[in-house]
Motif scaffolding. Structure first.
Motif, short mmCIF file in Angstrom:
data_model
loop_
_atom_site.label_atom_id
_atom_site.label_comp_id
_atom_site.label_asym_id
_atom_site.label_seq_id
_atom_site.Cartn_x
_atom_site.Cartn_y
_atom_site.Cartn_z
N ARG A 177 0.83 -1.21 0.00
CA ARG A 177 0.00 0.00 0.00
C ARG A 177 0.86 1.26 0.00
O ARG A 177 0.57 2.23 -0.72
CB ARG A 177 -0.91 0.02 1.22
CG ARG A 177 -1.98 -1.06 1.23
CD ARG A 177 -2.78 -1.04 2.53
NE ARG A 177 -3.63 -2.21 2.65
CZ ARG A 177 -4.86 -2.30 2.14
NH1 ARG A 177 -5.38 -1.25 1.50
NH2 ARG A 177 -5.57 -3.40 2.29
N THR A 240 -8.72 0.93 -11.12
CA THR A 240 -9.44 1.21 -9.88
C THR A 240 -9.39 0.04 -8.90
O THR A 240 -9.51 0.23 -7.69
CB THR A 240 -10.92 1.54 -10.17
OG1 THR A 240 -11.51 0.45 -10.90
CG2 THR A 240 -11.02 2.82 -11.01
N ALA A 241 -9.19 -1.18 -9.41
CA ALA A 241 -9.08 -2.34 -8.52
C ALA A 241 -7.87 -2.23 -7.61
O ALA A 241 -7.90 -2.69 -6.46
CB ALA A 241 -9.02 -3.62 -9.34
N ARG A 243 -6.64 0.66 -6.46
CA ARG A 243 -7.01 1.63 -5.42
C ARG A 243 -7.99 1.02 -4.42
O ARG A 243 -7.92 1.27 -3.22
CB ARG A 243 -7.62 2.87 -6.07
CG ARG A 243 -6.65 3.63 -6.97
CD ARG A 243 -7.25 4.93 -7.47
NE ARG A 243 -6.35 5.59 -8.40
CZ ARG A 243 -6.39 5.42 -9.71
NH1 ARG A 243 -7.30 4.62 -10.25
NH2 ARG A 243 -5.53 6.05 -10.49
N ASP A 244 -8.92 0.22 -4.91
CA ASP A 244 -9.90 -0.39 -4.02
C ASP A 244 -9.26 -1.37 -3.05
O ASP A 244 -9.66 -1.45 -1.88
CB ASP A 244 -10.98 -1.11 -4.84
CG ASP A 244 -11.86 -0.16 -5.63
OD1 ASP A 244 -11.86 1.04 -5.31
OD2 ASP A 244 -12.55 -0.63 -6.57
N SER A 245 -8.29 -2.14 -3.53
CA SER A 245 -7.69 -3.19 -2.69
C SER A 245 -6.41 -2.77 -2.00
O SER A 245 -6.07 -3.30 -0.94
CB SER A 245 -7.40 -4.44 -3.55
OG SER A 245 -8.59 -4.99 -4.06
#
Length: 253
Positions: A177, A240-241, A243-245
């Motif tokens: 992250r 976006t996956a 950013r989501d995860s």
């Protein structure tokens, strides 16, 4: 300690450091990679278009060398490529040179310097690919995950260049992250840096069943950055996956 397997695989050179297997090079066929994460990086290398050099040769910086698995792979798959390897362990470099020497006229230049120092001497906009695969024990050195190092990565990449990092992490993936956040933060300070980011790992690692190698790639990525695979075997997130995860991180200093 380095040793050469002689029973089942006589041509495979195994490099062990601190009781851990760091590299396993098939000297008769360097395109045969033993570690899954290396095969994923190799798929990325194969998918890259021709770089700044002619005939689809690439200009590559490897931060971390060990037994030079990926530099040897590039040499075979992209003959004539220009490669620099930053490997601070002089004893390892000398041992590999003696026991598993690089091919003559390989174009691979090995510098016995740490990655954070060595990347600062690389010319701006000069590289097609930067590969981070460096460890101190079982951890990536902290100075290779912060804003200063990532800023140098973006500085040395040519337009259309790609960065890929091999990170060891586990849920909740704090390191991944933070590295994703650091790469995204640079888009607001570096002109022309608006990378596509991909994160890939074995499905069991994504599901928090065990720690593992997590690949983070950024830049002008191909559509299938880590190759084709069964979803039950490997997973890749993009757009976006990611950013989501893997959002919510903080760039490291």
């Amino acid at each position: 300690m380095a040793r050469k397997q002689s029973s089942t695989s006589p041509d495979v050179y195994v490099l062990e450091l601190d009781g851990m297997q760091q590299s396993a090079v098939d000297l008769s066929d360097p395109t045969r990679l033993s570690f899954d994460y290396m095969r994923r990086i190799a798929a990325l290398i194969d998918a890259l278009p021709g770089g700044r050099l002619p005939q689809e040769r690439l200009a590559v910086l490897h931060v971390g060398g060990a037994a030079m698995n990926l530099p040897r792979y590039v040499h075979v798959r992209r003959p004539g490529s220009s490669q620099i390897v930053l490997e601070p362990n002089a004893q390892v470099v000398e041992q590999v040179r003696a026991e598993a020497p690089l091919p003559p006229r390989s174009g691979i230049k090995v510098r016995t310097v740490d990655g954070a120092t060595g990347i600062g001497t690389v010319r701006e906009d000069s590289l097609d690919l930067v590969v981070l695969d460096a460890f101190d024990g079982a951890q990536v050195p902290v100075d290779l995950t912060g804003a200063e190092f990532l800023g140098h990565v973006v500085r040395v990449l040519a337009p259309g260049g790609v960065f890929v990092a091999n990170l060891t992490d586990r849920a909740p993936f704090t390191l991944v992250r933070d590295v994703v956040a650091g790469l995204e933060a640079l888009s607001s300070t570096v002109d022309g840096w608006a990378p596509r980011i991909a994160v890939g790992a074995e499905t069991s690692t994504f599901k928090a069943k065990r720690p593992g190698n997590v690949l983070v790639a950024a830049g002008a990525l191909p559509d299938e950055p880590f190759g084709r695979f069964s979803p039950g075997e490997y997973r890749v997130l993009t757009g976006t996956a990611v950013r989501d995860s893997f959002g919510g991180g903080r760039p490291r200093p």
